[in-house]
Design a protein around this motif. Structure first.
Motif, short mmCIF file in Angstrom:
data_model
loop_
_atom_site.label_atom_id
_atom_site.label_comp_id
_atom_site.label_asym_id
_atom_site.label_seq_id
_atom_site.Cartn_x
_atom_site.Cartn_y
_atom_site.Cartn_z
N TYR A 179 85.37 -14.03 -11.72
CA TYR A 179 86.46 -13.63 -12.61
C TYR A 179 86.08 -13.81 -14.08
O TYR A 179 86.60 -13.11 -14.95
CB TYR A 179 87.73 -14.42 -12.30
CG TYR A 179 88.41 -13.97 -11.02
CD1 TYR A 179 89.01 -12.72 -10.93
CD2 TYR A 179 88.43 -14.80 -9.89
CE1 TYR A 179 89.62 -12.30 -9.75
CE2 TYR A 179 89.05 -14.40 -8.72
CZ TYR A 179 89.64 -13.14 -8.65
OH TYR A 179 90.25 -12.74 -7.48
N ALA A 180 85.15 -14.71 -14.36
CA ALA A 180 84.72 -14.93 -15.74
C ALA A 180 83.69 -13.90 -16.20
O ALA A 180 83.49 -13.72 -17.40
CB ALA A 180 84.14 -16.34 -15.90
N GLY A 181 83.06 -13.22 -15.26
CA GLY A 181 81.89 -12.41 -15.59
C GLY A 181 82.13 -10.98 -15.97
O GLY A 181 81.22 -10.32 -16.49
N GLY A 182 83.29 -10.39 -15.74
CA GLY A 182 83.47 -8.99 -16.09
C GLY A 182 84.63 -8.34 -15.39
O GLY A 182 85.52 -9.02 -14.88
N GLY A 243 76.96 -6.92 -16.68
CA GLY A 243 76.29 -6.68 -17.95
C GLY A 243 76.23 -7.87 -18.87
O GLY A 243 75.61 -7.80 -19.93
N GLY A 244 76.84 -8.96 -18.53
CA GLY A 244 76.76 -10.15 -19.38
C GLY A 244 77.79 -11.17 -18.97
O GLY A 244 78.87 -10.82 -18.53
N SER A 245 77.46 -12.43 -19.10
CA SER A 245 78.35 -13.47 -18.63
C SER A 245 79.50 -13.73 -19.58
O SER A 245 80.54 -14.23 -19.18
CB SER A 245 77.57 -14.77 -18.39
OG SER A 245 77.02 -15.23 -19.61
N GLY A 246 79.34 -13.41 -20.86
CA GLY A 246 80.38 -13.68 -21.83
C GLY A 246 80.47 -15.16 -22.15
O GLY A 246 79.81 -16.00 -21.54
N GLU A 247 81.30 -15.50 -23.12
CA GLU A 247 81.40 -16.88 -23.57
C GLU A 247 81.91 -17.80 -22.46
O GLU A 247 81.37 -18.89 -22.25
CB GLU A 247 82.34 -16.97 -24.77
CG GLU A 247 82.44 -18.35 -25.37
CD GLU A 247 83.31 -18.38 -26.62
OE1 GLU A 247 83.67 -19.49 -27.05
OE2 GLU A 247 83.62 -17.30 -27.15
N LYS A 251 79.77 -20.77 -20.55
CA LYS A 251 80.27 -22.14 -20.52
C LYS A 251 80.30 -22.68 -19.10
O LYS A 251 79.90 -23.82 -18.84
CB LYS A 251 81.67 -22.17 -21.13
CG LYS A 251 82.37 -23.52 -21.04
CD LYS A 251 83.81 -23.44 -21.55
CE LYS A 251 84.56 -24.74 -21.31
NZ LYS A 251 85.99 -24.64 -21.71
N LEU A 252 80.76 -21.87 -18.15
CA LEU A 252 80.84 -22.32 -16.77
C LEU A 252 79.44 -22.51 -16.17
O LEU A 252 79.21 -23.45 -15.39
CB LEU A 252 81.64 -21.32 -15.93
CG LEU A 252 83.13 -21.22 -16.26
CD1 LEU A 252 83.79 -20.14 -15.41
CD2 LEU A 252 83.83 -22.55 -16.05
N LEU A 253 78.50 -21.65 -16.54
CA LEU A 253 77.13 -21.80 -16.04
C LEU A 253 76.51 -23.09 -16.56
O LEU A 253 75.82 -23.81 -15.83
CB LEU A 253 76.27 -20.60 -16.46
CG LEU A 253 76.44 -19.34 -15.63
CD1 LEU A 253 75.67 -18.20 -16.28
CD2 LEU A 253 75.95 -19.56 -14.20
N ALA A 254 76.74 -23.40 -17.83
CA ALA A 254 76.21 -24.64 -18.39
C ALA A 254 76.83 -25.85 -17.68
O ALA A 254 76.14 -26.83 -17.38
CB ALA A 254 76.49 -24.70 -19.89
N ALA A 255 78.12 -25.76 -17.40
CA ALA A 255 78.78 -26.85 -16.67
C ALA A 255 78.22 -26.99 -15.26
O ALA A 255 78.04 -28.10 -14.76
CB ALA A 255 80.29 -26.59 -16.62
#
Length: 280
Positions: A179-182, A243-247, A251-255
């Motif tokens: 849901y965060a990705g696009g 096409g891109g993870s977005g902000e 953030k979720l990937l870093a977490a």
């Protein structure tokens, strides 16, 4: 030549320093180039990587190019030479070589170890190794030991070795990233599930939250290192599929990387390992 059962039994007894003892009857069958290589840092790095390289030549060539780019020509040369020797020998010799490399790998600087770990994680995480049980086992044993030596791994780890054991938590985490990705969460989640061999559908949006995401990651963090690496790769593929993870996705990937005690890798480089630029 010792069979797999004999090898497993022989390696079950530990030395005082914690590394399994390699019996003489196994050592004598290990290629000389590998035994020599584990005596110096670049050679030990090459030896460890050689035993997790893919068996298919086309895939291995991409992996070796990746090794040369990220770790240099000396590590590349040793990995290439050892891998070629191992083509003619039983798979049962791969694990002992990985273990023989451990003492010298512990002498690396932390910076060099992090480079090695990222490279090994990229190799083991690539889709080409989705069924490579032996490579996963070697990666788990060597990297887990080294993570502890370098003070990187504070997770207990080792409680889960398959995605099926934590399917519910994976579904929650993957749904949140989707849901965060696009604009196509269902399609993004399908990529996530495919990479982990799961058939579940994405959760309804009202059933996800960052709190649930964190709780899911806490449970996933109890998995073996290679499974955690694969999960992070699947989460990334899920988040960027449109096409891109977005902000929020970033953030979720870093977490996720922090919670799973993994290192954020060179995603573009991993697409090269898979021989494609899509679904990274």
């Amino acid at each position: 030549m010792p069979n797999e059962e004999d090898l497993s039994s022989s390696l079950s007894e530990n030395r005082p320093d914690g590394d399994p003892q390699i019996p003489d009857e196994i050592l004598e069958n290990i290629p000389d180039c590998a035994k020599e290589a584990v005596g110096y840092p670049e050679g030990a790095m090459g030896a460890f990587l050689a035993v997790i390289l893919d068996g298919y030549i086309e895939v291995r060539e991409r992996e070796l190019e990746y090794i040369e780019e990220h770790l240099g020509v000396e590590v590349f040369d040793d990995a290439n030479i050892i891998a070629e020797e191992l083509d003619e020998l039983p798979l049962s010799l791969h694990r002992p070589i990985g273990l023989l490399a451990l003492p010298m790998l512990r002498t690396l600087s932390k910076e060099d170890y992090l480079k090695l770990r990222r490279t090994a994680a990229a190799l083991i995480r690539s889709e080409a190794k989705s069924d490579a049980a032996l490579e996963y086992e070697i990666f788990d044993q060597v990297v887990h030991s080294l993570d502890l030596s370098f003070g990187l791994n504070t997770a207990s780890g080792g409680e889960y070795s398959s995605a099926a054991e934590i399917a519910r938590q994976l579904r929650q985490a993957g749904s949140c990233l989707a849901y965060a990705g696009g604009s196509d969460p269902a399609g993004a989640f399908e990529i996530f599930g495919r990479r982990l061999g799961l058939d579940d559908a994405i959760l309804p949006e009202e059933e996800i939250s960052e709190t649930a995401f964190g709780a899911a990651l806490d449970e996933i963090a109890r998995a073996v290192p290679s499974l955690r690496e694969r999960v992070l790769g699947a989460l990334h593929g899920c988040a960027v599929s449109n096409g891109g993870s977005g902000e929020k996705g970033a953030k979720l990937l870093a977490a996720a990387a922090a919670a799973l005690h993994t290192l954020l890798p060179d995603w573009d480089g991993e697409s090269v390992l898979r021989g494609e630029d899509e679904d990274v």
